[in-house]
Write a protein that holds these residues in place. Structure first.
Motif, PDB file in Angstrom:
ATOM      1  N   GLY A  32       8.541  -4.161   9.432  1.00  0.00           N
ATOM      2  CA  GLY A  32       9.367  -3.024   9.523  1.00  0.00           C
ATOM      3  C   GLY A  32       8.800  -1.841   9.620  1.00  0.00           C
ATOM      4  O   GLY A  32       7.812  -1.486   8.913  1.00  0.00           O
ATOM      5  N   TYR A  33       9.482  -0.887   9.870  1.00  0.00           N
ATOM      6  CA  TYR A  33       8.956   0.571   9.628  1.00  0.00           C
ATOM      7  C   TYR A  33       8.873   0.965   8.192  1.00  0.00           C
ATOM      8  O   TYR A  33       8.045   1.558   7.751  1.00  0.00           O
ATOM      9  CB  TYR A  33       9.645   1.644  10.590  1.00  0.00           C
ATOM     10  N   ARG A  34       9.876   0.492   7.449  1.00  0.00           N
ATOM     11  CA  ARG A  34       9.850   0.968   6.136  1.00  0.00           C
ATOM     12  C   ARG A  34       8.777   0.168   5.243  1.00  0.00           C
ATOM     13  O   ARG A  34       8.118   0.562   4.389  1.00  0.00           O
ATOM     14  CB  ARG A  34      11.163   0.315   5.408  1.00  0.00           C
ATOM     15  N   GLU A  35       8.465  -0.924   5.764  1.00  0.00           N
ATOM     16  CA  GLU A  35       7.348  -1.980   5.164  1.00  0.00           C
ATOM     17  C   GLU A  35       5.989  -1.159   5.525  1.00  0.00           C
ATOM     18  O   GLU A  35       5.020  -0.938   4.851  1.00  0.00           O
ATOM     19  CB  GLU A  35       7.355  -3.454   5.373  1.00  0.00           C
ATOM     20  N   LEU A  36       6.004  -0.960   6.832  1.00  0.00           N
ATOM     21  CA  LEU A  36       4.845  -0.299   7.347  1.00  0.00           C
ATOM     22  C   LEU A  36       4.362   1.130   6.496  1.00  0.00           C
ATOM     23  O   LEU A  36       3.224   1.444   5.974  1.00  0.00           O
ATOM     24  CB  LEU A  36       5.029   0.253   8.698  1.00  0.00           C
ATOM     25  N   LEU A  37       5.549   1.994   6.275  1.00  0.00           N
ATOM     26  CA  LEU A  37       5.147   3.073   5.482  1.00  0.00           C
ATOM     27  C   LEU A  37       4.837   3.001   3.883  1.00  0.00           C
ATOM     28  O   LEU A  37       4.216   3.817   3.285  1.00  0.00           O
ATOM     29  CB  LEU A  37       6.507   4.196   5.500  1.00  0.00           C
ATOM     30  N   ALA A  38       5.230   1.968   3.388  1.00  0.00           N
ATOM     31  CA  ALA A  38       4.988   1.503   2.263  1.00  0.00           C
ATOM     32  C   ALA A  38       3.474   0.982   1.908  1.00  0.00           C
ATOM     33  O   ALA A  38       2.944   1.082   0.824  1.00  0.00           O
ATOM     34  CB  ALA A  38       6.043   0.381   1.617  1.00  0.00           C
ATOM     35  N   GLY A  41      -2.028   3.912   1.950  1.00  0.00           N
ATOM     36  CA  GLY A  41      -2.730   4.775   3.007  1.00  0.00           C
ATOM     37  C   GLY A  41      -2.232   5.290   4.135  1.00  0.00           C
ATOM     38  O   GLY A  41      -2.441   6.186   4.841  1.00  0.00           O
ATOM     39  N   VAL A  42      -1.022   4.635   4.367  1.00  0.00           N
ATOM     40  CA  VAL A  42      -0.341   4.943   5.803  1.00  0.00           C
ATOM     41  C   VAL A  42       0.459   6.458   5.711  1.00  0.00           C
ATOM     42  O   VAL A  42       0.140   7.239   6.457  1.00  0.00           O
ATOM     43  CB  VAL A  42       0.844   3.880   6.191  1.00  0.00           C
ATOM     44  N   ARG A  43       1.234   6.645   4.519  1.00  0.00           N
ATOM     45  CA  ARG A  43       1.539   7.883   4.615  1.00  0.00           C
ATOM     46  C   ARG A  43       0.781   9.020   4.622  1.00  0.00           C
ATOM     47  O   ARG A  43       0.674  10.083   4.857  1.00  0.00           O
ATOM     48  CB  ARG A  43       2.588   8.007   3.100  1.00  0.00           C
ATOM     49  N   PRO A  44      -0.379   8.857   3.625  1.00  0.00           N
ATOM     50  CA  PRO A  44      -1.444  10.092   3.614  1.00  0.00           C
ATOM     51  C   PRO A  44      -2.121  10.125   5.052  1.00  0.00           C
ATOM     52  O   PRO A  44      -2.295  11.213   5.520  1.00  0.00           O
ATOM     53  CB  PRO A  44      -2.505   9.502   2.741  1.00  0.00           C
ATOM     54  N   ALA A 153      -8.715   4.108  14.243  1.00  0.00           N
ATOM     55  CA  ALA A 153      -9.149   2.915  13.740  1.00  0.00           C
ATOM     56  C   ALA A 153      -8.917   2.835  12.239  1.00  0.00           C
ATOM     57  O   ALA A 153      -8.724   1.788  11.489  1.00  0.00           O
ATOM     58  CB  ALA A 153     -10.783   3.070  13.967  1.00  0.00           C
ATOM     59  N   LEU A 154      -8.741   4.041  11.456  1.00  0.00           N
ATOM     60  CA  LEU A 154      -8.464   3.960  10.031  1.00  0.00           C
ATOM     61  C   LEU A 154      -6.946   3.434   9.745  1.00  0.00           C
ATOM     62  O   LEU A 154      -6.737   2.519   8.847  1.00  0.00           O
ATOM     63  CB  LEU A 154      -8.544   5.281   9.581  1.00  0.00           C
ATOM     64  N   LEU A 155      -6.041   3.827  10.660  1.00  0.00           N
ATOM     65  CA  LEU A 155      -4.757   3.128  10.616  1.00  0.00           C
ATOM     66  C   LEU A 155      -4.798   1.689  10.749  1.00  0.00           C
ATOM     67  O   LEU A 155      -4.266   0.995  10.121  1.00  0.00           O
ATOM     68  CB  LEU A 155      -3.959   3.927  11.601  1.00  0.00           C
ATOM     69  N   VAL A 156      -5.552   1.200  12.054  1.00  0.00           N
ATOM     70  CA  VAL A 156      -5.295  -0.188  12.135  1.00  0.00           C
ATOM     71  C   VAL A 156      -5.793  -0.922  11.234  1.00  0.00           C
ATOM     72  O   VAL A 156      -5.442  -1.999  10.888  1.00  0.00           O
ATOM     73  CB  VAL A 156      -6.341  -0.498  13.515  1.00  0.00           C
ATOM     74  N   ALA A 157      -6.984  -0.199  10.541  1.00  0.00           N
ATOM     75  CA  ALA A 157      -7.642  -1.066   9.296  1.00  0.00           C
ATOM     76  C   ALA A 157      -6.660  -1.090   8.110  1.00  0.00           C
ATOM     77  O   ALA A 157      -6.913  -2.099   7.469  1.00  0.00           O
ATOM     78  CB  ALA A 157      -9.058  -0.569   8.973  1.00  0.00           C
ATOM     79  N   ALA A 158      -5.687  -0.250   8.140  1.00  0.00           N
ATOM     80  CA  ALA A 158      -4.815  -0.343   7.011  1.00  0.00           C
ATOM     81  C   ALA A 158      -3.724  -1.081   6.922  1.00  0.00           C
ATOM     82  O   ALA A 158      -3.047  -1.270   5.889  1.00  0.00           O
ATOM     83  CB  ALA A 158      -4.481   1.300   6.546  1.00  0.00           C
ATOM     84  N   VAL A 159      -3.436  -1.899   7.920  1.00  0.00           N
ATOM     85  CA  VAL A 159      -2.420  -2.518   8.070  1.00  0.00           C
ATOM     86  C   VAL A 159      -2.885  -4.130   8.603  1.00  0.00           C
ATOM     87  O   VAL A 159      -3.801  -4.210   9.198  1.00  0.00           O
ATOM     88  CB  VAL A 159      -1.302  -2.036   9.335  1.00  0.00           C
TER      89      VAL A 159
END
Length: 430
Positions: A32-38, A41-44, A153-159
């Motif tokens: 979910g979007y809430r889980e993703l934002l939690a 490193g995603v919010r920064p 690439a950094l985003l994909v590595a963070a999830v």
């Protein structure tokens, strides 16, 4: 319920096994979007990406406002905008090839810092010689050109894997939102403050992104090992070239975007409508793209990313062609809004498709190559549109842009089919 448990242990076990098998086939539930934002490193990452992308969205129009009241006027502004785009096309693949493993954040930071210095130089050189302004514009485009691929690439590595589609949807939504507000911000700053104010803001944002990217989590040792392993088996150039069908769909998508943006004013004028409607219509196009990105990431869709990308691209081409056929302002608005709704899905699925064709350790470089191809696709379509407008009606230019997109999509689909057949034969699948 207690009676069912007591009398049917075997059926219950069978149902449980079936449920487990179904879950294995379906994969983990969508994030979910809430889980993703939690996620760490995603919010920064969102803040750094906002600071990095805003200068890119502002630059072309900001360069026009910078010199419009000088002796060079709008002609020099167009030259500066062209130099900036050429810088992006040249810089993205060259610098993107350096983005892998532990070097990724350092290279990104240096590139963004170089872009910040170039933007600052432009803001302070309002009356500089044209040659110096062109050189600075080229540097402003080239130095940070690999940021799109590196940050993705950094985003994909963070999830986790099951969260990647939604993460890419968030990235696309953020990008479309930035591009929707950037022109208005440039016009306001240039007219109310100073001609160089938008570029000054771009310099500050790029500098903040250069600092912020060093604070983001690294891509991790697993992707570094993936990059090293792939380098032992096959050259980096050959591995990146494996994504050419996806690059081709990216060029096709940018051909549609160039058609919609550049031909729209002429199309409105040819139908006796006010050219000033082009701004609100393109804003509606961007807003529809934001909504489409959120809707795409909100659930799972049938088919794989490659098939989805081709279907969405065809749908987008059809609705862009609609604006050349439907009469009146309402017809144009309907076509653009529907095309915008499919645009984000095209962007997300082509990013997912590239992950299937390029080794993990080379994703940042692959995304950078795709970014460069997008610039080439936009520039070539702009030239084609100008040629057609000089000899035919605007509606013909729109239809030619849509036809070009469908042709590129057909070539890409054929390549995908041959590649899939070759892989099946290699694994002994009939």
């Amino acid at each position: 319920m207690s009676e069912g448990n007591g009398n049917g242990s075997a059926p219950d076990t069978a149902e449980a096994d079936a449920a487990v098998k179904h879950e294995d086939r379906a994969g983990p539930p969508a994030m979910g979007y809430r889980e993703l934002l939690a996620r760490r490193g995603v919010r920064p990452w969102l803040l750094v990406t906002l600071a990095a992308k805003l200068p890119v969205a502002m630059a072309p129009l900001a360069l026009v406002f910078l010199v419009r009241d000088t002796s060079g006027g709008y002609t020099l502004g167009a030259v500066l905008g062209g130099a900036y785009v050429v810088g992006e096309v040249v810089g993205a693949p060259l610098l993107g090839a350096r983005l892998h493993g532990t070097r990724l954040r350092r290279e990104l930071s240096l590139g963004l810092l170089g872009g910040a210095l170039a933007f600052a130089g432009l803001a302070l050189c309002h009356s500089a010689p044209p040659a110096l302004a062109v050189a600075l514009a080229f540097l402003a485009g080239a130095a940070p050109a690999a940021h799109a691929g590196g940050l993705r690439a950094l985003l994909v590595a963070a999830v986790p894997e099951h969260g990647v589609p939604r993460a890419l949807s968030v990235e696309t939504t953020l990008t479309q939102g930035i591009w929707a507000v950037a022109p208005a911000a440039v016009a306001f700053l240039a007219l109310s403050a100073a001609p160089g104010a938008p570029l000054g803001l771009a310099a500050c944002c790029a500098a903040l992104a250069a600092f912020g990217v060093r604070l983001l989590p690294d891509v991790g040792a697993d992707q570094e090992q993936a990059g090293q392993g792939s380098g032992q088996q096959v050259s980096r150039r050959r591995a990146l070239a494996a994504g050419w069908p996806v690059y081709l769909t990216s060029a096709a998508a940018m051909a549609l975007l160039a058609t919609a943006e550049l031909v729209l004013p002429a199309l409105l004028e040819s139908r006796g409508l006010q050219v000033s409607w082009s701004g609100p219509l393109l804003t509606a196009f961007s807003v529809a793209s934001v909504v489409g990105g959120l809707l795409y990431g909100a659930r799972r869709w049938p088919g794989g990313p490659r098939a989805q990308s081709l279907v969405l691209l065809v749908a987008m081409a059809v609705f862009v062609a609609v604006i050349a056929v439907l009469p009146g302002l309402v017809g144009i608005a309907v076509g653009l809004i529907l095309a915008g709704a499919f645009k984000s899905g095209v962007m997300v699925t082509r990013n997912l498709s590239l992950r299937e064709r390029v080794p993990a350790g080379m994703l940042a470089a692959g995304y950078s190559v795709m970014y460069a191809v997008q610039g080439v696709g936009y520039s070539l379509t702009a030239s084609l549109a100008a040629l057609i407008l000089a000899n035919a009606e605007p509606g013909a230019a729109v239809l030619c842009g849509a036809a070009l997109t469908l042709l590129l999509t057909l070539v890409s689909a054929s390549a995908e089919r041959r590649s899939h057949r070759a892989q099946s034969e290699a694994h002994g699948i009939p």
